[in-house]
Design a protein around this motif. Structure first.
Motif, mmCIF file in Angstrom:
data_model
loop_
_atom_site.group_PDB
_atom_site.id
_atom_site.type_symbol
_atom_site.label_atom_id
_atom_site.label_comp_id
_atom_site.label_asym_id
_atom_site.label_seq_id
_atom_site.Cartn_x
_atom_site.Cartn_y
_atom_site.Cartn_z
ATOM 1 N N ALA A 448 0.842 -1.245 -0.033
ATOM 2 C CA ALA A 448 0.079 0.068 -0.157
ATOM 3 C C ALA A 448 0.962 1.210 -0.022
ATOM 4 C CB ALA A 448 -0.885 -0.015 1.097
ATOM 5 N N GLY A 449 0.707 2.115 -0.747
ATOM 6 C CA GLY A 449 1.387 3.467 -0.984
ATOM 7 C C GLY A 449 2.641 3.306 -1.544
ATOM 8 N N GLY A 450 2.992 2.027 -2.148
ATOM 9 C CA GLY A 450 4.323 1.961 -2.526
ATOM 10 C C GLY A 450 4.663 2.487 -3.972
ATOM 11 N N ARG A 451 3.672 2.876 -4.629
ATOM 12 C CA ARG A 451 3.977 3.412 -6.122
ATOM 13 C C ARG A 451 3.309 4.872 -6.283
ATOM 14 N NH1 ARG A 451 8.098 0.990 -8.775
ATOM 15 N NH2 ARG A 451 7.955 -1.328 -8.681
ATOM 16 N N VAL A 452 3.417 5.673 -5.250
ATOM 17 C CA VAL A 452 2.821 7.031 -5.220
ATOM 18 C C VAL A 452 3.494 7.766 -6.140
ATOM 19 C CG1 VAL A 452 1.933 8.822 -3.799
ATOM 20 C CG2 VAL A 452 1.787 6.502 -2.939
ATOM 21 N N SER A 453 3.110 8.621 -7.072
ATOM 22 C CA SER A 453 3.971 9.533 -7.801
ATOM 23 C C SER A 453 4.305 10.606 -6.999
ATOM 24 C CB SER A 453 2.864 10.149 -9.062
ATOM 25 O OG SER A 453 1.971 10.922 -8.459
ATOM 26 N N GLY A 454 5.556 11.340 -7.310
ATOM 27 C CA GLY A 454 6.054 12.376 -6.848
ATOM 28 C C GLY A 454 5.282 13.661 -6.359
ATOM 29 N N PHE A 455 4.253 13.839 -7.508
ATOM 30 C CA PHE A 455 3.376 15.028 -7.298
ATOM 31 C C PHE A 455 2.294 14.757 -6.137
ATOM 32 C CE2 PHE A 455 4.347 15.320 -11.991
ATOM 33 C CZ PHE A 455 4.796 16.622 -11.930
ATOM 34 N N ALA A 456 1.828 13.479 -5.897
ATOM 35 C CA ALA A 456 1.055 13.205 -4.882
ATOM 36 C C ALA A 456 1.852 13.141 -3.529
ATOM 37 C CB ALA A 456 0.364 11.509 -5.211
ATOM 38 N N LEU A 457 3.172 12.825 -3.474
ATOM 39 C CA LEU A 457 3.801 12.912 -2.256
ATOM 40 C C LEU A 457 3.804 14.231 -1.896
ATOM 41 C CD1 LEU A 457 6.584 9.969 -2.763
ATOM 42 C CD2 LEU A 457 4.481 9.971 -1.108
ATOM 43 N N SER A 458 4.051 15.116 -2.882
ATOM 44 C CA SER A 458 4.406 16.622 -2.522
ATOM 45 C C SER A 458 3.205 17.164 -1.668
ATOM 46 C CB SER A 458 4.966 17.236 -3.543
ATOM 47 O OG SER A 458 3.804 17.418 -4.544
ATOM 48 N N GLU A 459 2.125 16.524 -2.233
ATOM 49 C CA GLU A 459 0.733 17.149 -1.611
ATOM 50 C C GLU A 459 0.262 16.587 -0.428
ATOM 51 O OE1 GLU A 459 -0.977 19.517 -3.041
ATOM 52 O OE2 GLU A 459 0.170 20.090 -4.488
ATOM 53 N N SER A 460 0.803 15.430 -0.097
ATOM 54 C CA SER A 460 0.400 14.576 0.960
ATOM 55 C C SER A 460 1.498 15.105 2.193
ATOM 56 C CB SER A 460 0.304 12.989 0.779
ATOM 57 O OG SER A 460 1.634 12.594 0.377
ATOM 58 N N ALA A 461 2.806 15.203 1.919
ATOM 59 C CA ALA A 461 3.789 15.346 2.970
ATOM 60 C C ALA A 461 4.436 16.614 2.868
ATOM 61 C CB ALA A 461 4.624 14.076 2.881
ATOM 62 N N PRO A 462 3.829 17.724 2.910
ATOM 63 C CA PRO A 462 4.304 19.005 2.941
ATOM 64 C C PRO A 462 5.614 19.158 3.327
ATOM 65 C CG PRO A 462 2.597 19.275 4.174
ATOM 66 C CD PRO A 462 2.705 17.877 3.845
ATOM 67 N N ASP A 463 6.632 20.158 2.853
ATOM 68 C CA ASP A 463 7.935 20.416 3.540
ATOM 69 C C ASP A 463 7.555 21.077 4.953
ATOM 70 O OD1 ASP A 463 10.510 20.973 3.895
ATOM 71 O OD2 ASP A 463 10.953 21.737 1.887
ATOM 72 N N PRO A 464 8.337 20.745 5.987
ATOM 73 C CA PRO A 464 7.962 21.375 7.212
ATOM 74 C C PRO A 464 8.585 22.923 7.232
ATOM 75 C CG PRO A 464 10.126 19.688 7.338
ATOM 76 C CD PRO A 464 9.346 19.688 6.232
ATOM 77 N N VAL A 465 9.525 23.122 6.352
ATOM 78 C CA VAL A 465 9.742 24.654 6.167
ATOM 79 C C VAL A 465 9.205 25.480 5.200
ATOM 80 C CG1 VAL A 465 12.177 24.057 7.239
ATOM 81 C CG2 VAL A 465 11.742 23.927 4.457
ATOM 82 N N ALA A 466 7.760 24.652 4.938
ATOM 83 C CA ALA A 466 7.271 25.645 3.769
ATOM 84 C C ALA A 466 6.664 26.954 4.344
ATOM 85 C CB ALA A 466 5.882 24.603 3.565
ATOM 86 N N GLY A 467 6.892 27.898 3.413
ATOM 87 C CA GLY A 467 6.774 29.317 3.803
ATOM 88 C C GLY A 467 7.649 29.914 4.138
ATOM 89 N N GLN A 468 8.877 29.322 3.998
ATOM 90 C CA GLN A 468 10.155 29.965 4.316
ATOM 91 C C GLN A 468 10.867 30.265 3.245
ATOM 92 O OE1 GLN A 468 11.863 28.065 7.752
ATOM 93 N NE2 GLN A 468 10.023 27.996 8.896
ATOM 94 N N GLY A 469 10.467 29.932 2.144
ATOM 95 C CA GLY A 469 10.963 29.801 0.892
ATOM 96 C C GLY A 469 11.743 28.475 0.734
ATOM 97 N N ALA A 470 12.014 28.229 -0.554
ATOM 98 C CA ALA A 470 12.677 27.146 -1.234
ATOM 99 C C ALA A 470 13.864 26.502 -0.411
ATOM 100 C CB ALA A 470 12.901 27.122 -2.790
ATOM 101 N N SER A 471 13.951 25.264 -0.463
ATOM 102 C CA SER A 471 15.181 24.594 0.175
ATOM 103 C C SER A 471 16.447 24.812 -0.471
ATOM 104 C CB SER A 471 14.998 23.078 0.411
ATOM 105 O OG SER A 471 13.695 22.792 0.870
ATOM 106 N N GLY A 472 17.653 25.014 0.190
ATOM 107 C CA GLY A 472 18.774 25.407 -0.270
ATOM 108 C C GLY A 472 19.967 25.336 0.699
ATOM 109 N N PRO A 473 21.106 25.987 0.408
ATOM 110 C CA PRO A 473 22.323 25.788 1.535
ATOM 111 C C PRO A 473 21.997 26.550 2.756
ATOM 112 C CG PRO A 473 22.813 26.829 -0.383
ATOM 113 C CD PRO A 473 21.633 26.444 -0.749
#
Length: 513
Positions: A448-473
């Motif tokens: 179950a959930g082993g073939r989830v697309s990247g678009f669905a993963l980005s929607e279901s598991a948001p980045d914990p630093v969302a709202g602070q800009g894109a990830s980077g160094p």
């Protein structure tokens, strides 16, 4: 600086690349029409249709029929010196083999052009590409409607009637004075000509093609799990696409199984070309008719004359005997008990769709029961909409008559229509049951959930630093695993900053002096 980069990116995404839009439309429509024309021409040739007329106009007419168009055949027969003999035919049937070939090619190239745009696409760009494909496709169908007309003329001499005894004026001694009339009538038959023509109806054909191309593009976008969508439609990645892609996959596999069955039947048949041609043109018709029937959807119909032989057994026998009651699995099983195998096949197909839906749906930290309920609801809704669509696509209506001077000399009719309301209800029941059971099986196996697309993963598991800009160094994203100082050199403490090691007592203990 970050705001300027974000604005530049937004402007780049919102700009429509009209050159790419035009090239994409040409590629999509060209490959789609080539595929449909190839399947139609090969199927008609194997059926032997090109022996009585030109293959080009018949191919154009078959392509128009495959995209929901309308063709009106008509004829005029003059035989035995009688004038005013008119043959009329009305046929409403879609060769889904032709339409499916075009739909697969059109959807493939359209989705491929969208994937080249990256992970973000603007609504303007999507509308421009879909609009260009639709406009060019309608223009090409208009050209085929102009070319899809022909008249097939069959004369008695070409059939070898002039070689029959009595055709040249030989007197035949038959009772009742028939011998005095027969030679002259045979001579008239030799000179008789039968003209059968067909014409593509431009207006209805363009409307049918518009519905077809928009439907194909819409289904392709819903079924593709790895194609970007505008931000406003991002919810489709998680909610709709897993179930739609699973159901489209199993219906496609069912068509492949139907083609394989036709190939097996053609091996031992006296006319394998006819079976192959019929399979190319109508394999999806038979398979997608069997799917609602295996779900216990009733079918209303009638069959008279030679057209009754078009239906597969035991539908031909059932509707030839009675047209007052609908055909169901129970009634057909009274004629052939093997019909129950169709229910088993549909159950296996739907269970496979349920497992695929669970494998492609994000878990989202749900319990096993909650996850099964989610998959059941989503697959149930999708199946409830797809089954009436299959019923509508596989409906058949055909009537043929030959009237001579007002007398009906020949009649044949075929009508087959499923009950769309029952299809909606039974589709929801079958989809919900298969989605829930398939999700439980996927959870038990760990898939179950082993073939989830990247678009669905980005929607279901948001980045914990969302709202602070894109990830980077300077703003790292969430790590995939706990930090390990033995493998990460940035976590190692330099030697000059380490505390001096404590002195350990000798291993042998204190010595006495």
């Amino acid at each position: 600086m970050g705001a300027m980069r974000s604005a530049a990116t937004t402007g780049q995404v919102g700009r429509v690349r009209w050159g790419d839009v035009l090239l994409t439309a040409i590629a999509c429509v060209s490959w789609s029409l080539i595929g449909m024309a190839g399947v139609a021409a090969l199927g008609l040739h194997l059926l032997g249709a090109d022996t009585a007329g030109s293959l080009g106009p018949m191919t154009a007419a078959a392509v128009v029929l495959g995209v929901g168009g309308s063709v009106t055949p008509s004829g005029d027969v003059s035989a035995f010196g009688l004038e005013g003999a008119e043959a009329t035919t009305a046929i409403e049937v879609t060769p889904l083999g032709v339409g499916l070939a075009g739909a697969l090619l059109l959807g493939f190239f359209f989705l491929r052009s969208l994937r080249a745009l990256g992970v973000e696409i603007s609504p303007r760009e999507l509308a421009a590409r879909a609009g260009a494909v639709t406009a060019l496709f309608l223009a090409m169908i208009g050209g085929l409607a102009w070319a899809g007309h022909d008249v097939i003329t069959i004369d008695g001499a070409s059939l070898g009637l002039d070689e029959l005894p009595g055709a040249g004026g030989i007197t035949d001694d038959l009772p009742g004075g028939i011998g005095d009339l027969l030679p002259d009538r045979l001579g008239d038959l030799v000179e008789a000509e039968a003209a059968v023509g067909f014409t593509v109806d431009t207006g209805p054909s363009l409307f049918g093609a518009l519905v077809w191309v928009l439907g194909v593009l819409f289904i392709a976008l819903l079924a593709s799990r790895r194609t970007a969508l505008p931000a406003a439609l991002s919810v489709l990645h998680r909610v709709v696409r897993p179930a739609v892609s699973a159901l489209v996959a199993v219906l496609s596999v069912a068509v492949v199984a139907g083609l394989a069955a036709a190939a097996y039947a053609a091996v031992g048949d006296e006319h394998p070309g006819r079976i192959a041609g019929a399979a190319l043109l109508g394999a999806p018709n038979g398979v997608w008719l069997a799917v609602p029937l295996g779900m216990f959807v009733p079918w209303d119909g009638k069959a008279t004359g030679a057209l009754a032989e078009v239906l597969p057994a035991p539908l031909d026998e059932f509707f030839s005997a009675s047209a007052d009651e609908p055909a169901t699995i129970g009634r057909l099983a009274e004629l052939d008990g093997r019909v129950w195998l169709l229910v088993v096949a549909v159950a296996v197909m739907m269970l496979f769709a349920g497992v695929l839906t669970a494998v492609r749906t994000p878990l989202d930290s749900l319990s096993r029961a909650g996850f099964a309920g989610r998959c059941a609801v989503r697959l149930g809704v999708v199946t409830a909409l797809v089954v009436p669509l299959l019923v509508w696509l596989t409906s058949v209506s055909a009537d043929a008559s030959l009237s001579v001077l007002g007398f009906d000399a020949f009649g044949a009719g075929l009508s087959l229509q499923g009950q769309a309301g029952m299809g909606l209800l039974l589709g929801a029941v079958w989809g919900a049951g298969a989605g829930g059971l398939g999700a439980l099986l996927a959870c038990m196996s760990g898939a179950a959930g082993g073939r989830v697309s990247g678009f669905a993963l980005s929607e279901s598991a948001p980045d914990p630093v969302a709202g602070q800009g894109a990830s980077g160094p300077y703003n790292p994203g969430a790590p995939f695993r706990p930090a390990n100082p033995h493998t990460n050199p940035y976590l190692k403490i330099p030697d000059e900053l380490r505390d001096p090691p404590e002195e350990e007592p000798p291993r042998g203990g204190w010595r006495r002096r």
